[in-house]
Design an enzyme around this catalytic site. Structure first.
Site, short mmCIF file in Angstrom:
data_model
loop_
_atom_site.label_atom_id
_atom_site.label_comp_id
_atom_site.label_asym_id
_atom_site.label_seq_id
_atom_site.Cartn_x
_atom_site.Cartn_y
_atom_site.Cartn_z
N ILE A 156 0.84 -1.20 0.00
CA ILE A 156 0.00 0.00 0.00
C ILE A 156 0.88 1.25 0.00
CG2 ILE A 156 -1.53 1.37 1.49
CD1 ILE A 156 -2.99 -1.15 2.20
N CYS A 387 33.83 9.43 14.83
CA CYS A 387 32.78 10.17 15.50
C CYS A 387 32.67 9.75 16.97
CB CYS A 387 31.46 10.05 14.74
SG CYS A 387 30.38 11.45 15.06
N HIS A 510 32.87 11.64 9.62
CA HIS A 510 32.70 10.25 9.15
C HIS A 510 33.36 10.10 7.78
CE1 HIS A 510 29.65 8.82 12.07
NE2 HIS A 510 29.26 10.08 12.09
N GLU A 512 34.10 7.58 6.23
CA GLU A 512 33.62 6.41 5.47
C GLU A 512 32.62 6.79 4.37
OE1 GLU A 512 33.01 7.07 8.68
OE2 GLU A 512 31.04 6.40 9.35
N1 GLN Z 1 26.51 10.50 19.71
C1 GLN Z 1 27.60 11.35 19.38
C2 GLN Z 1 27.15 12.76 19.09
O1 GLN Z 1 26.00 13.02 18.92
C3 GLN Z 1 28.37 10.78 18.19
C4 GLN Z 1 27.56 10.74 16.95
C5 GLN Z 1 28.12 9.78 15.92
O2 GLN Z 1 28.93 8.94 16.23
N2 GLN Z 1 27.64 9.90 14.71
O3 GLN Z 1 27.95 13.67 19.04
#
Ligand code: GLN
Length: 545
Positions: A156, A387, A510, A512
């Site tokens: 749906i 991070c 990040h 990656e």
């Molecule tokens: N939780 C952490 C923050 O908000 C790291 C976030 C993450 O690893 N993407 O800063």
């Protein structure tokens, strides 16, 4: 019906639907086709449609949906967009992920603003027009746009999108649009390839006015010629419009498989663009060269997280693979559950050649992650923190080296007397979920003569997704005690390293998300190189003992 369609835009569209069941890898099939069209000289882009009511994937749980992929403009999107970016080697924007939530929010806002005065606002035409507009806008300026519809035909949730596509096909010149349907061809107990599920899902498509042009059968093996003939007959397509997409071990080999089957040539013929394609001998062959390069041996990387699900850390897996390809070595990712270090996972950690602590939210597994970081730091094991993995490396350093035993991130312990990781000042007063983070690409200034400087040859512009950051009040104390912040933006700390350690690197961003086959992310390349060097050293020490 009035639409804002401009046929002079002149691009070609390939819609990709899925039948029988989800998880057939239609995104990979679509991205692989796109790769081949790009190799043939076309400018290819993609749109992923997610028929859920979430406006974006930002608040979705990675355990259910896989990782939240972050685009350069800060869009938090479905992980399929990551596959398109990696396969097509392009950077997309949030406009390339259309959700039910986005279209409804927009149309309802327009209604509140009085834009439809007097009219009844309906799925058809208002939502369907908005969907078509979004597809055309995302495609503008590109030769070919691949549009993948998430979910399975018959849901749906997908109906408004399929209706929009029906209209789209009706409005567009016939050779500008192709419908590709990806289905499952299972085996019966006696080894027969069964076409009935495919027939049924095509029937479902046709009942909503969509006739597929191409059928791709996902199967353990290639489809037999008789299977293809049967599908062709019952689904009303020529036999040469039926293709196999058998299982392969490495998704990066799917483009090679698709090419083998001739799907790309068929698509170009049908779209009337075969004459514009580069001659086969002139096509870009680099994908094949990259993904079939020589590989010798393997290294083991411990990925210390909380979700035992490859999709939850998909881009990290991919980036490790890219770095492996660059060094001609396989990378085995060993899953280490941060909550189970004392229940057997410590051995896995200690057997690994390198350690990664990826991004994350919430406190589950925190102490295990910190313990893994301490282990890597004290034992000269290559470490990459992404991070949260960067933030916890700061916490670990504050506790073990600065002697601040209560140090923590304010996210994980609100009342810590030593919040070495704290809320970003401009985020502190926002408590609404979604869209409250520091998101997207920012440039980091890298200090010369550091590991980060060695790794990044040129500017470091990486994607972010975080609320918390290093508390500036502790920076001097950390640096006096040997931790080096080698990348910053103003007083925001972006990269950390330990000069005395063979490879200990953390990034607030990040990396990656920007890694590609053939263009592996620098921190990952550095990590794999360090693990290979460590192996070499251990081997030599063994020989000389
Ligand atoms: N939780 C952490 C923050 O908000 C790291 C976030 C993450 O690893 N993407 O800063």
């Amino acid at each position: 019906m009035p639409t804002d369609y401009d046929p002079s835009l002149g691009n070609k569209f390939i819609f990709v639907t899925g039948g029988v069941m989800s998880g057939l890898g239609k995104g990979i099939t679509a991205a692989s086709t796109g790769r081949l069209l790009a190799n043939a000289g076309f400018d290819v882009t993609a749109v992923k449609i997610d028929p859920y009511l979430n406006v974006d994937a930002g608040t979705m749980n990675p355990f259910q949906h896989g990782e939240v992929y972050v685009l350069k403009d800060g869009g938090e999107v479905d992980l399929d967009l990551g596959n398109y970016e990696r396969f097509l080697d392009i950077d997309m924007t949030s406009d390339h992920n259309i959700t039910t939530g986005k279209t409804f929010q927009h149309v309802i806002q327009k209604e509140r603003d009085g834009d439809y005065l007097g009219k009844t606002v309906q799925i058809i035409p208002h939502i369907t027009d908005d969907i078509k507009r979004r597809i055309r806008e995302a495609a503008a300026g590109h030769d070919i746009c691949i549009v993948e519809i998430g979910g399975t035909v018959g849901d749906i949730e997908g109906m408004a999108f399929l209706e929009a596509i029906r209209q789209f096909v009706h409005e567009q010149p016939a050779d500008d649009v192709l419908l590709t349907h990806v289905t499952l061809v299972p085996y019966s107990k006696n080894g027969e390839q069964k076409t009935k599920p495919t027939q049924h899902s095509v029937k479902e498509l046709r009942s909503i006015g969509l006739q597929p042009d191409i059928l791709v059968g996902r199967c353990d093996d290639r489809l037999y010629p008789e299977t293809k003939e049967k599908i062709a007959l019952f689904c009303d397509v020529p036999t040469d419009a039926v293709f196999s997409n058998p299982d392969v071990e490495d998704i990066y080999h799917v483009p090679l498989m698709v090419e083998d089957e001739g799907l790309d040539e068929y698509v170009m013929d049908q779209l009337g663009i075969a004459g514009d394609a580069l001659a086969p001998s002139e096509r870009d062959n680099s994908w094949r060269e990259i993904v079939t390069g020589d590989v010798e041996g393997a290294v083991d990387i411990a990925l210390v997280g909380k979700y035992e699900l490859e999709d939850a850390y998909l881009s990290v897996h991919e980036a490790l693979k890219h770095a492996g390809l660059e060094h001609g070595v396989d990378v085995n990712v060993e899953w280490v559950n941060a909550e189970e270090l004392d229940a057997g996972h410590r051995e896995r950690l200690e057997a690994a050649d390198g350690v990664v602590v990826p991004g994350g939210f919430g406190s589950r597994g925190t102490e295990g992650k910190i313990e893994a970081i301490r282990y890597a730091r004290e034992n000269n094991v290559p470490y990459l923190g992404l991070c949260l993995g960067f933030q916890l490396a700061v916490v670990e350093y504050a506790r073990s080296v600065l002697g601040l035993s209560t140090a923590h991130s304010a996210e994980l312990d609100e009342h810590t007397p030593n919040p070495v990781i704290d809320l970003l000042p401009d985020q502190a007063d926002i408590d609404e979920m979604g869209g409250t983070m520091r998101l997207g690409s920012y440039e980091t200034e890298i200090e010369p003569e550091t590991l980060a400087d060695e790794l990044y040859d040129g500017p470091c512009i990486e994607r972010h997704r975080h609320r918390y950051e290093v508390n500036p009040n502790y920076i001097a104390q950390m640096e006096e005690n040997g931790l080096r912040f080698s990348g910053r933006v103003g007083n925001r700390m972006e990269i950390l390293e330990l000069p005395e350690h063979p490879f200990f690197l953390g990034t607030q961003f990040h990396p990656e998300f920007r890694s590609r086959p053939g263009r592996a992310s620098p921190p990952f390349v550095g990590l794999i190189e360090a693990t290979l060097e460590r192996r070499e050293t251990i081997l030599q020490e063994g020989v000389s003992n």
